[in-house]
Design a protein around this motif. Structure first.
Motif, PDB file in Angstrom:
ATOM      1  N   VAL A 153      47.783 112.151 -63.422  1.00 24.14           N
ATOM      2  CA  VAL A 153      47.085 111.362 -62.403  1.00 24.14           C
ATOM      3  C   VAL A 153      47.932 111.239 -61.137  1.00 24.14           C
ATOM      4  O   VAL A 153      47.428 111.384 -60.020  1.00 24.14           O
ATOM      5  N   VAL A 154      49.218 110.972 -61.293  1.00 24.64           N
ATOM      6  CA  VAL A 154      50.108 110.855 -60.141  1.00 24.64           C
ATOM      7  C   VAL A 154      50.222 112.191 -59.413  1.00 24.64           C
ATOM      8  O   VAL A 154      50.348 112.229 -58.192  1.00 24.64           O
ATOM      9  N   LEU A 155      50.151 113.281 -60.153  1.00 23.40           N
ATOM     10  CA  LEU A 155      50.254 114.607 -59.550  1.00 23.40           C
ATOM     11  C   LEU A 155      49.171 114.833 -58.492  1.00 23.40           C
ATOM     12  O   LEU A 155      49.387 115.549 -57.516  1.00 23.40           O
ATOM     13  N   VAL A 156      47.993 114.209 -58.677  1.00 23.90           N
ATOM     14  CA  VAL A 156      46.902 114.364 -57.702  1.00 23.90           C
ATOM     15  C   VAL A 156      46.780 113.127 -56.812  1.00 23.90           C
ATOM     16  O   VAL A 156      45.701 112.744 -56.383  1.00 23.90           O
ATOM     17  N   ARG A 157      47.914 112.478 -56.569  1.00 28.67           N
ATOM     18  CA  ARG A 157      47.982 111.332 -55.659  1.00 28.67           C
ATOM     19  C   ARG A 157      47.252 110.094 -56.177  1.00 28.67           C
ATOM     20  O   ARG A 157      46.619 109.374 -55.408  1.00 28.67           O
ATOM     21  N   GLY A 158      47.318 109.857 -57.452  1.00 25.01           N
ATOM     22  CA  GLY A 158      46.705 108.668 -58.011  1.00 25.01           C
ATOM     23  C   GLY A 158      47.737 107.806 -58.715  1.00 25.01           C
ATOM     24  O   GLY A 158      48.941 108.065 -58.657  1.00 25.01           O
ATOM     25  N   ILE A 159      47.250 106.794 -59.363  1.00 23.04           N
ATOM     26  CA  ILE A 159      48.069 105.945 -60.229  1.00 23.04           C
ATOM     27  C   ILE A 159      47.130 105.415 -61.297  1.00 23.04           C
ATOM     28  O   ILE A 159      45.966 105.123 -61.014  1.00 23.04           O
ATOM     29  N   ASP A 160      47.579 105.336 -62.527  1.00 21.87           N
ATOM     30  CA  ASP A 160      46.695 104.926 -63.621  1.00 21.87           C
ATOM     31  C   ASP A 160      47.283 103.739 -64.369  1.00 21.87           C
ATOM     32  O   ASP A 160      48.203 103.892 -65.180  1.00 21.87           O
ATOM     33  N   LEU A 161      46.740 102.571 -64.088  1.00 31.08           N
ATOM     34  CA  LEU A 161      47.180 101.362 -64.776  1.00 31.08           C
ATOM     35  C   LEU A 161      46.439 101.146 -66.091  1.00 31.08           C
ATOM     36  O   LEU A 161      46.629 100.114 -66.736  1.00 31.08           O
ATOM     37  N   SER A 162      45.615 102.110 -66.478  1.00 28.84           N
ATOM     38  CA  SER A 162      44.894 101.991 -67.742  1.00 28.84           C
ATOM     39  C   SER A 162      45.543 102.796 -68.858  1.00 28.84           C
ATOM     40  O   SER A 162      45.036 102.810 -69.980  1.00 28.84           O
ATOM     41  N   PRO A 173      42.372 103.509 -56.355  1.00 25.33           N
ATOM     42  CA  PRO A 173      42.690 103.859 -57.751  1.00 25.33           C
ATOM     43  C   PRO A 173      43.381 102.739 -58.512  1.00 25.33           C
ATOM     44  O   PRO A 173      43.118 102.543 -59.699  1.00 25.33           O
ATOM     45  N   ILE A 174      44.277 102.018 -57.832  1.00 26.03           N
ATOM     46  CA  ILE A 174      45.019 100.970 -58.532  1.00 26.03           C
ATOM     47  C   ILE A 174      44.071  99.870 -59.012  1.00 26.03           C
ATOM     48  O   ILE A 174      44.257  99.288 -60.078  1.00 26.03           O
ATOM     49  N   VAL A 175      43.025  99.592 -58.234  1.00 21.53           N
ATOM     50  CA  VAL A 175      42.034  98.580 -58.618  1.00 21.53           C
ATOM     51  C   VAL A 175      41.113  99.139 -59.694  1.00 21.53           C
ATOM     52  O   VAL A 175      40.811  98.460 -60.686  1.00 21.53           O
ATOM     53  N   ALA A 176      40.666 100.374 -59.504  1.00 20.85           N
ATOM     54  CA  ALA A 176      39.741 100.991 -60.460  1.00 20.85           C
ATOM     55  C   ALA A 176      40.364 101.108 -61.843  1.00 20.85           C
ATOM     56  O   ALA A 176      39.729 100.780 -62.854  1.00 20.85           O
ATOM     57  N   THR A 177      41.607 101.566 -61.903  1.00 29.36           N
ATOM     58  CA  THR A 177      42.250 101.757 -63.205  1.00 29.36           C
ATOM     59  C   THR A 177      42.631 100.429 -63.848  1.00 29.36           C
ATOM     60  O   THR A 177      42.680 100.321 -65.074  1.00 29.36           O
ATOM     61  N   LEU A 178      42.911  99.425 -63.020  1.00 31.11           N
ATOM     62  CA  LEU A 178      43.167  98.090 -63.567  1.00 31.11           C
ATOM     63  C   LEU A 178      41.905  97.557 -64.240  1.00 31.11           C
ATOM     64  O   LEU A 178      41.962  96.962 -65.321  1.00 31.11           O
ATOM     65  N   ALA A 179      40.749  97.809 -63.609  1.00 29.68           N
ATOM     66  CA  ALA A 179      39.476  97.348 -64.163  1.00 29.68           C
ATOM     67  C   ALA A 179      39.119  98.085 -65.440  1.00 29.68           C
ATOM     68  O   ALA A 179      38.745  97.467 -66.449  1.00 29.68           O
ATOM     69  N   THR A 180      39.234  99.413 -65.421  1.00 30.81           N
ATOM     70  CA  THR A 180      38.902 100.173 -66.632  1.00 30.81           C
ATOM     71  C   THR A 180      39.882  99.862 -67.765  1.00 30.81           C
ATOM     72  O   THR A 180      39.501  99.818 -68.935  1.00 30.81           O
TER      73      THR A 180
END
Length: 322
Positions: free
Chosen positions: A59-68, A120-127
């Protein structure tokens, strides 16, 4: 070799040297020294974080972050505690079901990130909250079980080599080949390096970003599956630790939080370095109550170090020259 390639090489060499030094120190301080037993215990614990770190890495490789990530690890661990209690052929279907749950979580998160119109940080926190809730519903308290023969097969050793270490090596090799030798892997890195340029070359950035989340879900499912092999139970409360540690591990392994930069070897080294530090503190004589403080301090410093490049550069295009 250019200055840029030297810097990127150092991103892996420096943590590798640190890992080797600390591992030697860990073996030297361990009461049982270098043995298959000690190596197996260390490797089993490292494998848990290596798989979780790879989940974050894609996920980070494509400029994201995954808090899930941690929540998916917990949900797949809980799923395994139901699916792997039998024997025979049902275990194969059970393991497949666990990995499919992880991929389904990654797909849902990826769709939410791409079409939910939220960061992404909000979306992955929610999921992540959704996945944690499902895991808690299924297992309000730790329980369930895993076939003992299956657990032994994945957590013991083949001769002097721990099975988990072989799994780490195979995973690193497969991911390295995918990233370096396939058009899919090159597209992932291109998207992380420069999204606009990736679009101009015909890459479907939305599908690639969703694919990165699906791969992340698969790796989180592997982490949850392996947690089940090690603990032989399901626990919905294990998630937060894996989320924070996965971010710290990839940063220590030289992955840029700005995207586009990172290697499979670096991710594995970063995760094993972090686990070695934790194991070393256990035998260092530190008071038990002080160990979480130092582990948290290391996590905070690692994440802060990885964020420096993002915060100090005004022109975001310069980030990709790091």
């Amino acid at each position: 070799m250019t200055a840029l390639s030297i810097r990127r090489t150092l991103r892996v060499i420096i943590p590798t040297i640190a890992f080797v030094a600390l591992f030697v120190l860990y073996i030297a301080t361990h009461p049982r020294g270098l043995s298959t037993y000690v190596l197996t215990i260390w490797s089993n614990q490292s494998a848990l974080l290596v798989f979780a770190a790879f989940a974050q890495f894609f996920v980070v490789l494509v400029r994201g972050i995954d808090l899930s990530v941690g929540a998916v690890v917990a949900l797949t661990n809980v799923t395994a505690s139901f699916a792997l209690a039998g024997d025979g052929g049902s275990l194969v279907f059970g393991m497949a079901a666990v990995l499919l749950v992880g991929m389904a979580c990654g797909l849902f998160t990826g769709l939410f990130v791409c079409f939910g119109n939220v960061p992404p940080i909000v979306a992955t926190l929610a999921t992540g909250a959704i996945y944690s809730g499902i895991a808690l519903y299924l297992r309000p308290t730790p329980g369930g079980g895993v076939n003992s023969e299956l657990s032994d097969a994945f957590t013991y050793a083949i001769g002097p080599i721990p099975t988990s270490l072989l799994l780490i090596i195979v995973t690193v090799l497969v991911i390295t080949i995918v990233l370096r030798k396939t058009s899919f892997g090159m597209a992932l890195k291109a998207l992380g390096a420069n999204e606009h340029s990736a679009q101009l070359t015909g890459i479907n950035t939305t599908s690639m970003r969703i694919s990165a989340h699906v791969l992340g879900g698969l790796m989180a499912g592997m982490a949850g599956l392996y947690v089940s092999m090690v603990t032989m139970t399901g626990d919905a409360g294990i998630g937060p630790t894996y989320t924070l540690n996965s971010i710290a591990a990839i940063v220590l392994g030289g992955v840029s939080l700005a995207g586009g930069i990172g290697t499979a070897v670096g991710v594995a080294v970063g995760a094993m370095l972090l686990k070695t530090v934790a194991s070393l503190m256990f035998f260092s004589g530190l008071p038990p109550l002080a160990q979480p403080f130092f582990e948290g301090l290391i996590l905070a410093l690692a994440i802060a170090f990885g964020s420096v490049g993002v915060l100090r550069v005004r022109n975001k295009l310069k980030l990709f020259a790091q």
